[in-house]
Enzyme design. Structure first.
Site, PDB file in Angstrom:
ATOM      1  N   ILE A 226       0.863  -1.167   0.000  1.00 33.97           N
ATOM      2  CA  ILE A 226       0.000   0.000   0.000  1.00 33.97           C
ATOM      3  C   ILE A 226       0.906   1.224   0.000  1.00 33.97           C
ATOM      4  O   ILE A 226       1.939   1.240   0.688  1.00 33.97           O
ATOM      5  CB  ILE A 226      -0.945   0.011   1.228  1.00 33.97           C
ATOM      6  CG1 ILE A 226      -1.922   1.183   1.144  1.00 33.97           C
ATOM      7  CG2 ILE A 226      -0.170   0.036   2.539  1.00 33.97           C
ATOM      8  CD1 ILE A 226      -3.006   1.143   2.217  1.00 33.97           C
TER       9      ILE A 226
ATOM     10  N   VAL B  60       4.698  -1.061   3.017  1.00 37.39           N
ATOM     11  CA  VAL B  60       4.271   0.311   2.740  1.00 37.39           C
ATOM     12  C   VAL B  60       5.232   0.878   1.698  1.00 37.39           C
ATOM     13  O   VAL B  60       6.454   0.784   1.854  1.00 37.39           O
ATOM     14  CB  VAL B  60       4.267   1.178   4.013  1.00 37.39           C
ATOM     15  CG1 VAL B  60       3.969   2.634   3.651  1.00 37.39           C
ATOM     16  CG2 VAL B  60       3.225   0.668   5.002  1.00 37.39           C
ATOM     17  N   LYS B  61       4.662   1.435   0.640  1.00 33.03           N
ATOM     18  CA  LYS B  61       5.478   1.980  -0.440  1.00 33.03           C
ATOM     19  C   LYS B  61       5.805   3.448  -0.160  1.00 33.03           C
ATOM     20  O   LYS B  61       4.915   4.252   0.112  1.00 33.03           O
ATOM     21  CB  LYS B  61       4.752   1.863  -1.782  1.00 33.03           C
ATOM     22  CG  LYS B  61       4.582   0.438  -2.253  1.00 33.03           C
ATOM     23  CD  LYS B  61       3.773   0.349  -3.539  1.00 33.03           C
ATOM     24  CE  LYS B  61       4.615   0.654  -4.755  1.00 33.03           C
ATOM     25  NZ  LYS B  61       3.864   0.358  -6.005  1.00 33.03           N
ATOM     26  N   ILE B  62       7.094   3.772  -0.257  1.00 30.63           N
ATOM     27  CA  ILE B  62       7.573   5.141  -0.116  1.00 30.63           C
ATOM     28  C   ILE B  62       8.349   5.491  -1.376  1.00 30.63           C
ATOM     29  O   ILE B  62       9.258   4.761  -1.776  1.00 30.63           O
ATOM     30  CB  ILE B  62       8.481   5.295   1.117  1.00 30.63           C
ATOM     31  CG1 ILE B  62       7.697   5.022   2.404  1.00 30.63           C
ATOM     32  CG2 ILE B  62       9.115   6.678   1.159  1.00 30.63           C
ATOM     33  CD1 ILE B  62       8.538   5.105   3.667  1.00 30.63           C
TER      34      ILE B  62
END
Length: 370
Positions: free
Chosen positions: A109, A140-142
């Site tokens: 996400i 978690v996508k950064i």
């Protein structure tokens, strides 16, 4: 029953095939479970993917109607719907996670695209997602913007699993590797456990050829035109070489002794944008161990149908360096290509997100008037 090519990709070559698409219908129809049984080992999503899913499907209407009746804001309703989907997908992929000792089985996400240039807000958002969802197979996508890199380091130091996205250049990839390694070192120095920390570095591929080809065609010489369609694979091969170099030596060995795992390169944007190029160009040429390839459905089907199943990522690496040297000689600055594509990627995700919120606001107003 014989193995699929996707299963063989992992079993024979150590590359994990992931699905680069997400919609609620995959969950409710059993389609995602079938894809996992056929060899899919993870899922990636981004704001554009979710925008297309929510705008184009009636699957979300009932939940959205219920949320608006509860006077939940449109923005919060969006995240509620997305997180519901993520949780269900995590449950389907959990056996893959458990069976691979935490190597695969991840669902991603992404933080809101308007945070891409804000380090502190990215940290807060990533931390919030991990606490709200609290599953070991969540990524978690950064984005790998200049502002995103310190957020990545901070999250790794806290032991949070991160999918680093929107990497377009070797220079920035080097920054991402350093953020991961130094984050692990900080965690270990504080007495934290590094054995369960996982990360992938999503190196975008096909968009590089799109931008470089545009520049080569503007130059127009025979030498320039001869390099069309070669930059993306060449740069990815050099990225894999950098991966092998940096995850070696005394510094990395000290972390391995504590149980650390490598941050795998993930080949993203692997659908072929130019119809003149083979539709498996960015799969066939990037197969190798300790990597991921996240593919949309059409690319998966093409690879199953006629893809070449053979290790290729570290073949002809001197030729790859030669391609990049040739581009430099012609005046094609790959670092500038990376900056342009990063800006375009951030802007594209922001546009998709903003357009979706506008659509949802109109739908909420329509429901309120009924």
């Amino acid at each position: 029953m014989s193995e699929t090519k996707l299963q063989r990709l992992f079993d024979e070559h150590g590359q994990s095939p992931w699905l680069d698409k997400f919609k609620r219908g995959y969950i409710t129809s059993g389609g995602l479970q079938r894809k996992v049984e056929a060899g899919i080992r993870g899922i990636t999503s981004n704001p554009t993917i979710f925008a297309k899913a929510i705008e184009g499907q009636a699957d979300y209407d009932e939940q959205f109607r219920s949320l608006t009746k509860q006077r939940v804001s449109v923005d919060d309703a969006y995240w509620d719907m997305v997180i519901d989907d993520i949780r269900k997908a995590l449950a389907i992929l959990r056996p893959v996670y458990d069976g691979s000792d935490g190597v695969d089985g991840f669902v991603s996400i992404e933080v809101a695209p308007d945070l891409a240039r804000d380090t502190d807000s990215t940290i807060a958002s990533a931390r919030s997602f991990h606490e709200r969802i609290d599953e070991p197979n969540l990524y978690v996508k950064i984005p790998a913007t200049a502002e995103g890199v310190p957020a990545i380091r901070q999250m790794i130091s806290e032991g949070r699993n991160i999918n680093v996205t929107l990497i377009f250049s070797l220079e920035r990839y080097g920054d991402v590797i350093e953020a991961y390694i130094s984050g692990l070192e900080a965690r270990a120095a504080s007495g934290g456990d590094v054995t369960r920390v996982r990360s992938v570095a999503s190196f975008f591929v096909s968009r590089v050829d799109t931008e470089v080809d545009r520049r080569l065609e503007a130059i127009g010489s025979d030498d320039a035109l001869a390099l069309r369609g070669r930059a993306a694979v060449a740069q990815a091969k050099c990225a894999y070489e950098l991966f092998r170099q940096r995850f070696a030596g005394e510094r990395w060995a000290a972390l391995v002794e504590k149980g650390a795992r490598v941050q795998r390169p993930l080949w993203a944007s692997t659908s072929t944008k130019n119809p003149a190029y083979p539709d498996t160009l960015y799969v066939d040429n990037l197969i190798g161990p300790d990597t991921v390839n996240t593919m949309p459905e059409a690319t998966i089907d093409a690879f199953e149908g006629h893809g070449r199943l053979a290790r290729a990522i570290d073949e002809a690496v001197p030729d790859a360096h030669g391609v990049l040297a040739g581009l430099a000689t012609l005046g094609v600055d790959m670092d500038d290509v990376g900056r342009v594509l990063e800006d375009e990627g951030v802007a594209s995700f922001s546009k998709s997100f903003d357009e979706l919120i506008t659509v949802l606001e109109a739908k909420a107003a329509e429901l309120a008037a009924q």
